[in-house]
Structures are given as C-alpha cells and as structure tokens.
Motif scaffolding. Sequence first.
Motif, PDB file in Angstrom:
ATOM      1  N   LYS A  93       0.839  -1.184   0.000  1.00 45.66           N
ATOM      2  CA  LYS A  93       0.000   0.000   0.000  1.00 45.66           C
ATOM      3  C   LYS A  93       0.885   1.249   0.000  1.00 45.66           C
ATOM      4  CE  LYS A  93      -3.672  -2.232   2.712  1.00 45.66           C
ATOM      5  NZ  LYS A  93      -4.394  -2.245   4.002  1.00 45.66           N
ATOM      6  N   PRO A  94       0.347   2.412  -0.371  1.00 46.31           N
ATOM      7  CA  PRO A  94       1.114   3.651  -0.256  1.00 46.31           C
ATOM      8  C   PRO A  94       1.673   3.812   1.161  1.00 46.31           C
ATOM      9  CG  PRO A  94      -0.897   4.041  -1.480  1.00 46.31           C
ATOM     10  CD  PRO A  94      -0.987   2.635  -0.967  1.00 46.31           C
ATOM     11  N   ASN A  95       2.938   4.138   1.254  1.00 47.92           N
ATOM     12  CA  ASN A  95       3.653   4.266   2.528  1.00 47.92           C
ATOM     13  C   ASN A  95       3.874   2.926   3.241  1.00 47.92           C
ATOM     14  OD1 ASN A  95       4.003   7.133   2.486  1.00 47.92           O
ATOM     15  ND2 ASN A  95       1.872   7.382   3.120  1.00 47.92           N
ATOM     16  N   GLY A  96       3.615   1.811   2.534  1.00 49.35           N
ATOM     17  CA  GLY A  96       3.857   0.505   3.127  1.00 49.35           C
ATOM     18  C   GLY A  96       5.333   0.272   3.418  1.00 49.35           C
ATOM     19  N   LEU A  97       5.609  -0.675   4.296  1.00 52.96           N
ATOM     20  CA  LEU A  97       6.964  -0.926   4.774  1.00 52.96           C
ATOM     21  C   LEU A  97       7.499  -2.273   4.301  1.00 52.96           C
ATOM     22  CD1 LEU A  97       6.565   0.216   8.501  1.00 52.96           C
ATOM     23  CD2 LEU A  97       7.495   1.544   6.596  1.00 52.96           C
ATOM     24  N   VAL A  98       8.799  -2.304   4.027  1.00 52.63           N
ATOM     25  CA  VAL A  98       9.488  -3.563   3.762  1.00 52.63           C
ATOM     26  C   VAL A  98      10.560  -3.746   4.831  1.00 52.63           C
ATOM     27  CG1 VAL A  98      11.138  -2.493   2.153  1.00 52.63           C
ATOM     28  CG2 VAL A  98      10.745  -4.964   2.092  1.00 52.63           C
ATOM     29  N   PHE A  99      10.640  -4.950   5.375  1.00 57.51           N
ATOM     30  CA  PHE A  99      11.672  -5.333   6.330  1.00 57.51           C
ATOM     31  C   PHE A  99      12.509  -6.412   5.647  1.00 57.51           C
ATOM     32  CE2 PHE A  99       8.048  -3.759   8.610  1.00 57.51           C
ATOM     33  CZ  PHE A  99       8.548  -3.070   9.702  1.00 57.51           C
ATOM     34  N   ALA A 100      13.738  -6.076   5.274  1.00 54.97           N
ATOM     35  CA  ALA A 100      14.556  -7.008   4.486  1.00 54.97           C
ATOM     36  C   ALA A 100      15.868  -7.304   5.199  1.00 54.97           C
ATOM     37  CB  ALA A 100      14.840  -6.414   3.109  1.00 54.97           C
ATOM     38  N   SER A 101      16.137  -8.574   5.433  1.00 55.06           N
ATOM     39  CA  SER A 101      17.420  -8.957   6.028  1.00 55.06           C
ATOM     40  C   SER A 101      18.386  -9.373   4.931  1.00 55.06           C
ATOM     41  CB  SER A 101      17.218 -10.100   7.033  1.00 55.06           C
ATOM     42  OG  SER A 101      16.700 -11.248   6.399  1.00 55.06           O
ATOM     43  N   PHE A 102      19.670  -9.228   5.202  1.00 60.24           N
ATOM     44  CA  PHE A 102      20.705  -9.622   4.246  1.00 60.24           C
ATOM     45  C   PHE A 102      21.982  -9.955   5.002  1.00 60.24           C
ATOM     46  CE2 PHE A 102      21.256  -5.119   4.906  1.00 60.24           C
ATOM     47  CZ  PHE A 102      22.613  -4.864   4.775  1.00 60.24           C
ATOM     48  N   ILE A 103      22.878 -10.666   4.325  1.00 63.48           N
ATOM     49  CA  ILE A 103      24.186 -10.986   4.894  1.00 63.48           C
ATOM     50  C   ILE A 103      25.200 -10.070   4.225  1.00 63.48           C
ATOM     51  CG2 ILE A 103      25.941 -12.758   5.229  1.00 63.48           C
ATOM     52  CD1 ILE A 103      23.721 -14.856   5.038  1.00 63.48           C
ATOM     53  N   PRO A 104      25.798  -9.143   4.964  1.00 63.07           N
ATOM     54  CA  PRO A 104      26.722  -8.186   4.358  1.00 63.07           C
ATOM     55  C   PRO A 104      27.962  -8.858   3.760  1.00 63.07           C
ATOM     56  CG  PRO A 104      25.979  -7.408   6.500  1.00 63.07           C
ATOM     57  CD  PRO A 104      25.549  -8.844   6.383  1.00 63.07           C
ATOM     58  N   TYR A 105      28.592  -8.143   2.847  1.00 61.16           N
ATOM     59  CA  TYR A 105      29.696  -8.661   2.045  1.00 61.16           C
ATOM     60  C   TYR A 105      30.796  -9.337   2.878  1.00 61.16           C
ATOM     61  CZ  TYR A 105      34.048  -8.497  -0.620  1.00 61.16           C
ATOM     62  OH  TYR A 105      35.241  -8.804  -1.199  1.00 61.16           O
ATOM     63  N   LEU A 106      31.387  -8.619   3.815  1.00 63.39           N
ATOM     64  CA  LEU A 106      32.514  -9.188   4.555  1.00 63.39           C
ATOM     65  C   LEU A 106      32.087 -10.368   5.412  1.00 63.39           C
ATOM     66  CD1 LEU A 106      34.542  -6.013   5.590  1.00 63.39           C
ATOM     67  CD2 LEU A 106      35.173  -7.762   3.923  1.00 63.39           C
ATOM     68  N   THR A 107      30.939 -10.269   6.044  1.00 61.94           N
ATOM     69  CA  THR A 107      30.427 -11.389   6.827  1.00 61.94           C
ATOM     70  C   THR A 107      30.260 -12.622   5.951  1.00 61.94           C
ATOM     71  OG1 THR A 107      29.274 -10.002   8.441  1.00 61.94           O
ATOM     72  CG2 THR A 107      28.450 -12.233   8.162  1.00 61.94           C
ATOM     73  N   GLY A 108      29.640 -12.429   4.784  1.00 58.26           N
ATOM     74  CA  GLY A 108      29.390 -13.551   3.897  1.00 58.26           C
ATOM     75  C   GLY A 108      30.661 -14.142   3.322  1.00 58.26           C
ATOM     76  N   ALA A 109      31.574 -13.289   2.862  1.00 59.17           N
ATOM     77  CA  ALA A 109      32.806 -13.774   2.244  1.00 59.17           C
ATOM     78  C   ALA A 109      33.672 -14.529   3.247  1.00 59.17           C
ATOM     79  CB  ALA A 109      33.575 -12.605   1.643  1.00 59.17           C
ATOM     80  N   ILE A 110      33.805 -13.982   4.442  1.00 58.38           N
ATOM     81  CA  ILE A 110      34.601 -14.659   5.471  1.00 58.38           C
ATOM     82  C   ILE A 110      33.923 -15.961   5.887  1.00 58.38           C
ATOM     83  CG2 ILE A 110      35.432 -14.483   7.852  1.00 58.38           C
ATOM     84  CD1 ILE A 110      35.787 -11.449   7.286  1.00 58.38           C
TER      85      ILE A 110
END
Length: 227
Positions: A93-110
């Motif tokens: 909806k207009p002004n709706g929210l997204v909550f997105a998790s991710f694994i950052p580059y250095l964390t993932g690469a290591i």
Amino acid sequence: LGGGPGRYTVELAQLGYSLHLADLSQTLLDQAKKRIDALQLTHVKSIKQVNATDLSKYDDNFFDAVILFGPIYHLTNKIERDSCVREVNRVLKPNGLVFASFIPYLTGAIGIAERMFHFPEQVSMETLKNVFSNAVFNNNADRGFQEGFYPRSNEIVALFTENGFTKILLRSIRGWGSNQAEHIYKIKAENPKMYEAIIELIDKTAEDPSIIEMCSHAIYIGQKQLI
C-alpha cells in the motif's frame, strides 16, 4: 515472503497480526501449515507457493508490510533482485513498509572462507575468489546451502532506492554481540545490570558501518515512495 516453515508467521499471528505466508518450497509450506493448523492460528489468511520475483498472485497495493527475511540471500542475479524488490513495492500500500534482512559482504565472504576449511568439497579456489570479487557463492557440492549473495550496505540501499523505496533504517541485527549469545545470556542471569549495559552498547553501535559489515545479519527497513 520467503517465510519458509513459518517461524515469523506464527510469532506475528500469535501477536494478532493478519498474515499471508509465501515461499518457493512447498515442503516448507507444508511444515508451516501443519504447525499453523495445530495452533489454530486464524490470523494466517493464506499460504501460497510463490517465487519472490513474481508476486502476481497478489493484487497491487494489498499489504501494509512485507517481511523479506530470506530471498535476498539467494537471489544471485541482479535482474532477479530488481524484480523481487519491484514486486514487493507493487503489492505494498502507499507508505507501506518492507523489512529485508541480508548478509553483508565481509560477513558472507569470510563465512564462505570458513566453510572452505570445514567443507572443502563445497568451496573450490575459484568459488572462493568469486565470492570475494563478485559477492556471489555457488556451492560445488549438493550438500549445504547452494547459493548466496552478500551485498555491501550501500548496494542494499541502492537496490531498494532504485525500485521505489526510501530508507528508514539500516543496522546490524545482532551487532557486536553476534556469535556471543551464550555468554551474553549467562551474564543476564548472573549480572542483570551488566547485561543491560551490553544490550545498550550493542544497540548504540548497531548502525556503525563497520559493525554492519562484519557482524552477521543486517536489516534494511524501507517505506514505499509516493509517486
């Protein structure tokens, strides 16, 4: 979206939120349905097999919020990531929210480098080089998770900005307490004031860019832009 066996769905339904669960894996959805039915959670309105890049099963401007705790980890192709975030924007909806998790580059690469030491059949020299150069992991074996994408924080912000979102928050989820939960909870039992101080410091530093990049999972919260 990408809710798997329904961990967050169950928790939020028990708090009274109305939810729709979607995932690519029918096996995980079946597990979720079994638990949801057993708990008689009537707030879960639908359970659908859905690819995160195609949300055509849902109408425009339908949801107040989308929880995206999974797909970004596995969408290794930029076209797929853009399609996913664009679709999330469409169904909000207009002004709706997204909550997105991710694994950052250095964390993932290591993390992949550590995986190479324990499971060398999964990570070849070329695989490891590709993770550090392109932030993409493709497993060389059929065991363990099969692929991963590890963006830098600015790449996550750009991904959502380019597809119609305004950033509200970007921070580490566990902060410098990542991988220290056992010790932190032990302190909670033995010294509650010290525990409170630790949590306060974790919270205070969670938006520091170096903490975000190095301390496990991070979260982006964005709001759908009004056109």
